[in-house]
Design a protein around this motif. Structure first.
Motif, PDB file in Angstrom:
ATOM      1  N   UNK A  54       6.463   1.113  -7.337  1.00 33.75           N
ATOM      2  CA  UNK A  54       5.935   1.015  -5.980  1.00 33.75           C
ATOM      3  C   UNK A  54       4.686   1.888  -5.894  1.00 33.75           C
ATOM      4  N   UNK A  55       3.668   1.400  -5.202  1.00 32.93           N
ATOM      5  CA  UNK A  55       2.420   2.143  -5.036  1.00 32.93           C
ATOM      6  C   UNK A  55       2.114   2.195  -3.547  1.00 32.93           C
ATOM      7  N   UNK A  56       2.103   3.386  -2.989  1.00 30.54           N
ATOM      8  CA  UNK A  56       1.824   3.575  -1.564  1.00 30.54           C
ATOM      9  C   UNK A  56       0.723   4.612  -1.391  1.00 30.54           C
ATOM     10  N   UNK A  57      -0.011   4.472  -0.293  1.00 30.38           N
ATOM     11  CA  UNK A  57      -1.005   5.470   0.102  1.00 30.38           C
ATOM     12  C   UNK A  57      -0.485   6.110   1.370  1.00 30.38           C
ATOM     13  N   UNK A  58      -0.296   7.422   1.330  1.00 35.54           N
ATOM     14  CA  UNK A  58       0.198   8.158   2.486  1.00 35.54           C
ATOM     15  C   UNK A  58      -0.543   9.481   2.608  1.00 35.54           C
TER      16      UNK A  58
END
Length: 131
Positions: A54-58
């Motif tokens: 999973x790749x998220x920007x937070x």
């Protein structure tokens, strides 16, 4: 009837929960290269399916993780719980075009590409005023 297993709380507080529950995990490799067009983040995790990363920007961070299922209380439950396992948590540099970050899987590894922004980021020197 299944026998009840009782584990003291002191022991539970000191075990590697994810590793113990799921029978172990492989060690991941993460490395970053700076190219002419942007940054490349490579991830290699043996034994992990390509769809599992999973790749998220937070909050200005690039978070790379997988979700590991946690044991169900009983088989009748429809919802399975997952425990995130962080592979990488990288600060996104100010010269990256966040809207065009992409990810792909090829040749046994993931590649996340962070292209450079047209502007050079928000960097400048501010002189101190004296009163």
């Amino acid at each position: 009837m299944k026998p009840q297993i009782s584990v003291p709380k002191e022991i539970l507080a000191n075990i590697d929960f994810a590793n113990t529950l799921n029978g172990g995990r492989t060690e991941s490799l993460v490395w970053v290269n700076r190219g002419e067009a942007g940054y490349e983040v490579f991830v290699k995790m043996p034994g992990v399916d390509p769809d599992d990363l999973q790749v998220d920007i937070e909050n200005g961070h690039l978070w790379l993780y997988t979700l590991h299922p946690v044991l169900k209380v009983n088989e009748e439950e429809e919802v399975e719980s997952f425990l995130p396992y962080t592979v990488g948590d990288l600060l996104i540099p100010s010269d990256v075009d966040v809207e065009h970050i992409s990810a792909r899987y090829r040749n046994g590894r993931w590649r996340v590409f962070l292209p450079f922004s047209e502007n050079e980021g928000l960097q400048r020197h501010i002189d101190l005023d004296w009163e």
